[in-house]
Motif scaffolding. Structure first.
Motif, PDB file in Angstrom:
ATOM      1  N   LEU A 241       0.864  -1.151  -0.006  1.00  0.00           N
ATOM      2  CA  LEU A 241      -0.152   0.150   0.074  1.00  0.00           C
ATOM      3  C   LEU A 241       0.951   1.203  -0.114  1.00  0.00           C
ATOM      4  N   ASN A 242       0.798   1.786  -1.109  1.00  0.00           N
ATOM      5  CA  ASN A 242       1.801   3.234  -1.268  1.00  0.00           C
ATOM      6  C   ASN A 242       0.840   4.239  -1.295  1.00  0.00           C
ATOM      7  N   THR A 243       0.846   5.105   0.050  1.00  0.00           N
ATOM      8  CA  THR A 243      -0.321   6.023   0.183  1.00  0.00           C
ATOM      9  C   THR A 243       0.130   7.363   0.771  1.00  0.00           C
ATOM     10  N   ASP A 244      -0.798   8.277   0.483  1.00  0.00           N
ATOM     11  CA  ASP A 244      -0.647   9.667   1.115  1.00  0.00           C
ATOM     12  C   ASP A 244      -1.287   9.481   2.601  1.00  0.00           C
ATOM     13  N   ASP A 245      -0.847   9.550   3.758  1.00  0.00           N
ATOM     14  CA  ASP A 245      -1.500   9.306   4.829  1.00  0.00           C
ATOM     15  C   ASP A 245      -2.706  10.139   5.239  1.00  0.00           C
ATOM     16  N   THR A 246      -2.841  11.186   4.521  1.00  0.00           N
ATOM     17  CA  THR A 246      -4.025  12.284   4.919  1.00  0.00           C
ATOM     18  C   THR A 246      -5.220  11.723   4.217  1.00  0.00           C
ATOM     19  N   LEU A 247      -4.904  10.578   3.363  1.00  0.00           N
ATOM     20  CA  LEU A 247      -6.146   9.998   2.711  1.00  0.00           C
ATOM     21  C   LEU A 247      -6.860   8.780   3.503  1.00  0.00           C
ATOM     22  N   GLU A 248      -6.021   8.114   4.477  1.00  0.00           N
ATOM     23  CA  GLU A 248      -6.445   7.116   5.147  1.00  0.00           C
ATOM     24  C   GLU A 248      -7.689   6.873   5.722  1.00  0.00           C
ATOM     25  N   SER A 249      -8.513   8.168   5.969  1.00  0.00           N
ATOM     26  CA  SER A 249      -9.503   7.820   6.618  1.00  0.00           C
ATOM     27  C   SER A 249     -10.683   8.135   5.629  1.00  0.00           C
ATOM     28  N   ILE A 250     -10.581   8.437   4.357  1.00  0.00           N
ATOM     29  CA  ILE A 250     -11.670   8.710   3.238  1.00  0.00           C
ATOM     30  C   ILE A 250     -12.320   7.639   2.921  1.00  0.00           C
ATOM     31  N   GLY A 251     -13.717   7.574   3.088  1.00  0.00           N
ATOM     32  CA  GLY A 251     -14.512   6.556   2.441  1.00  0.00           C
ATOM     33  C   GLY A 251     -14.096   5.252   3.010  1.00  0.00           C
ATOM     34  N   PHE A 291      -1.720   1.845  -5.092  1.00  0.00           N
ATOM     35  CA  PHE A 291      -1.473   3.204  -4.886  1.00  0.00           C
ATOM     36  C   PHE A 291      -2.681   4.007  -4.517  1.00  0.00           C
ATOM     37  N   TRP A 292      -2.668   4.476  -3.156  1.00  0.00           N
ATOM     38  CA  TRP A 292      -3.679   5.276  -2.879  1.00  0.00           C
ATOM     39  C   TRP A 292      -3.356   6.809  -2.578  1.00  0.00           C
ATOM     40  N   CYS A 293      -3.340   7.694  -3.295  1.00  0.00           N
ATOM     41  CA  CYS A 293      -2.467   8.976  -3.389  1.00  0.00           C
ATOM     42  C   CYS A 293      -3.064   9.957  -4.366  1.00  0.00           C
ATOM     43  N   HIS A 294      -2.381  10.911  -4.404  1.00  0.00           N
ATOM     44  CA  HIS A 294      -2.815  11.846  -5.412  1.00  0.00           C
ATOM     45  C   HIS A 294      -1.946  11.909  -6.724  1.00  0.00           C
ATOM     46  N   GLY A 295      -2.888  12.225  -7.735  1.00  0.00           N
ATOM     47  CA  GLY A 295      -2.104  12.226  -9.107  1.00  0.00           C
ATOM     48  C   GLY A 295      -2.305  13.453  -9.827  1.00  0.00           C
ATOM     49  N   GLN A 296      -1.555  14.224 -10.552  1.00  0.00           N
ATOM     50  CA  GLN A 296      -1.606  15.278 -10.977  1.00  0.00           C
ATOM     51  C   GLN A 296      -0.442  15.530 -12.475  1.00  0.00           C
ATOM     52  N   PHE A 304       5.457  20.919 -21.943  1.00  0.00           N
ATOM     53  CA  PHE A 304       4.440  20.073 -21.649  1.00  0.00           C
ATOM     54  C   PHE A 304       4.792  19.751 -20.018  1.00  0.00           C
ATOM     55  N   LYS A 305       3.428  18.953 -19.678  1.00  0.00           N
ATOM     56  CA  LYS A 305       3.223  18.458 -18.425  1.00  0.00           C
ATOM     57  C   LYS A 305       3.441  17.146 -18.329  1.00  0.00           C
ATOM     58  N   GLN A 306       3.897  16.702 -17.232  1.00  0.00           N
ATOM     59  CA  GLN A 306       4.196  15.241 -16.778  1.00  0.00           C
ATOM     60  C   GLN A 306       3.173  14.696 -15.773  1.00  0.00           C
ATOM     61  N   LEU A 307       2.762  13.584 -16.030  1.00  0.00           N
ATOM     62  CA  LEU A 307       1.867  12.991 -14.903  1.00  0.00           C
ATOM     63  C   LEU A 307       2.795  12.271 -13.679  1.00  0.00           C
ATOM     64  N   ALA A 308       2.248  12.627 -12.677  1.00  0.00           N
ATOM     65  CA  ALA A 308       3.204  12.101 -11.458  1.00  0.00           C
ATOM     66  C   ALA A 308       2.321  11.815 -10.145  1.00  0.00           C
ATOM     67  N   VAL A 309       2.361  10.981  -9.460  1.00  0.00           N
ATOM     68  CA  VAL A 309       1.837  10.659  -8.231  1.00  0.00           C
ATOM     69  C   VAL A 309       2.607  11.320  -6.944  1.00  0.00           C
ATOM     70  N   ASN A 344      -4.604   4.011  -8.035  1.00  0.00           N
ATOM     71  CA  ASN A 344      -5.728   4.627  -7.585  1.00  0.00           C
ATOM     72  C   ASN A 344      -5.711   6.160  -7.562  1.00  0.00           C
ATOM     73  N   ALA A 345      -5.288   7.017  -8.376  1.00  0.00           N
ATOM     74  CA  ALA A 345      -4.985   8.324  -8.240  1.00  0.00           C
ATOM     75  C   ALA A 345      -5.402   8.889  -9.636  1.00  0.00           C
ATOM     76  N   CYS A 346      -5.907  10.326  -9.239  1.00  0.00           N
ATOM     77  CA  CYS A 346      -6.413  10.973 -10.422  1.00  0.00           C
ATOM     78  C   CYS A 346      -5.573  11.109 -11.685  1.00  0.00           C
TER      79      CYS A 346
END
Length: 438
Positions: A241-251, A291-296, A304-309, A344-346
């Motif tokens: 589980l590769n995660t941003d811990d600020t998302l650990e309580s969502i849903g 992956f449970w984190c942010h993507g942008q 150009f812009k590069q997709l990153a998590v 699992n990121a945008c």
């Protein structure tokens, strides 16, 4: 001193090297779909349709399509040169993604004063109480998907006309099919649609025209995968589980973590350094990398812009950074990296701009069995629910990723009136299945 090795023979398709492995008959393939035998896990079902889309240097596009085992025209396979260019087709794909974002994620109900009151698709998974609204928006998005496919295949000439008729007939009249879009352009294939006519009850079905609802679909087009040792079957899978811990309580995020803890050997990483250190090791033997984190999309200094998590720290992890840490092990005989990756990121199902690297493709090139991610900015509550549903099925070892993605599209539409599962697309991995020992 000599030592006798213990060998477990799990399959013997060549009868002790006395014959070539036998191809399944269509009836056997259908039976296997209905009741998958665990002993057949390493014998994937044949694809039903392969569509190859190739981009030339002058931005023109060649398309081929064939059904394995089907007799093609005696002169050549079905093929044509498209009238639309690659640049215009990518612009159409961006338009389609924007329509999904605006019609669903940013859709708001209004109060008595005409002000935004609620964003139902962004704040809840079950929108069945708004089923007329959801079905109306699904119908509108299906029309956008049909417009994309019509634009892609539109044009004069006998060659393109015959190809268009063949592909539309195959996508509409046959199914469910296992389809691989082998493409230089990463397009939102599950979100495209055909004109399938009325449903079984004679009324229009706003869901059934989407390709991701009708068929199992993957996008391919990556490089040859590295040669790795046979995949070990074990009683408990190895996951991370590769995660941003600020998302650990969502849903349902806490339930996803508990699911992984209860049914696998789990490693949790919350900082980029832990993930990059793991990628730098020759052996990273995980069955599932979640992956449970942010993507942008982030600027890399070019136009150009590069997709990153991003995990809990501020470091952006893009395709080039992943390749940099794993490049030395690409052809090493002792190396191992073959997880199924749920990004699992945008936007992680979407490619980067221009000629920049695509994160999902980089992971597949390095050995991942497949990558699953959303094509758009995905609501976090829905993303957590989707992850729980997918992992709950995948960790049983009884279904392939292709079977699960189509199952979830139909389940979320039927039970919750929610079309957002269609935004999740597979980059390779339609045959990916977890092998477990009894």
């Amino acid at each position: 001193m000599p030592q006798e090795l213990l060998v477990e023979i799990r399959q013997n398709p060549s009868a002790n090297f006395t014959r070539l492995p036998r191809q399944r008959s269509p009836r056997e393939a259908d039976d296997a779909r209905d009741a998958r035998n665990p002993e057949d896990a390493e014998d994937p079902l044949p694809l039903d349709l392969i569509v190859s889309l190739r981009r030339r240097r002058d931005d023109t596009l060649d398309v081929h399509a064939f059904r394995p085992g089907e007799r093609t025209p005696r002169t050549r396979p079905h093929r044509a040169e498209l009238a639309v260019t690659g640049t215009k087709l990518l612009a159409r794909a961006a338009r389609l993604r924007t329509a999904w974002r605006d019609q669903l994620v940013r859709y708001a109900t209004v109060d008595d004063f005409g002000m935004p009151d609620d964003y139902p698709f962004a704040s809840a998974v079950d929108v069945s109480h708004l089923r007329p609204v959801a079905e109306g928006r699904a119908a509108e998005l299906a029309e956008e998907g049909r417009y994309f496919l019509e634009t892609m295949l539109d044009g004069p000439g006998r060659e393109l006309t015959v190809f268009r008729e063949y592909l539309n007939r195959t996508l509409t009249e046959h199914g469910p099919l296992r389809i691989s879009f082998d493409s230089d352009l990463h397009l939102p294939w599950p979100m495209l649609a055909v004109d399938g006519g009325p449903g079984p009850d004679g009324r229009p079905d706003p869901w059934a025209d989407f390709l991701g609802h009708r068929h199992q679909i993957e996008q391919t087009g990556a490089a040859y995968p590295p040669i790795q040792p046979p995949h070990p079957a074990r009683p408990r899978p190895v996951t991370s589980l590769n995660t941003d811990d600020t998302l650990e309580s969502i849903g349902r995020a806490p339930e996803v973590r508990k699911l992984l803890e209860d049914r696998s050997h789990l490693t949790v990483r919350t900082e980029s350094r832990g993930l990059l250190d793991a990628l730098s090791r020759a052996v990273l033997d995980e069955d599932v990398m979640y992956f449970w984190c942010h993507g942008q999309f982030v600027a890399d200094g070019s136009a150009f812009k590069q997709l990153a998590v991003r995990l809990s720290d501020d470091r952006h992890i893009d395709a080039d950074l992943v390749r940099r840490h794993r490049r030395r092990h690409l052809d090493a005989p002792e190396a191992m990296f073959r997880p199924f990756v749920l990004l699992n990121a945008c936007h992680t199902g979407q490619s980067a701009e221009g000629e920049l690297e695509h994160l999902g493709r980089a992971l597949v090139d390095l050995g991942a069995e497949g990558v699953l991610g959303p094509q758009i900015e995905i609501p976090q509550v829905f993303a957590a629910e989707y992850a729980f549903a997918f992992l709950d099925l995948y960790l049983t070892g009884g279904l392939t990723a292709g079977e699960i993605t189509q199952t979830l599209v139909r389940r979320f539409a039927r039970e919750h009136g929610n079309p957002l599962a269609l935004t999740y697309s597979l980059h390779c991995g339609i045959d990916s299945i977890l092998e477990l020992t009894p």
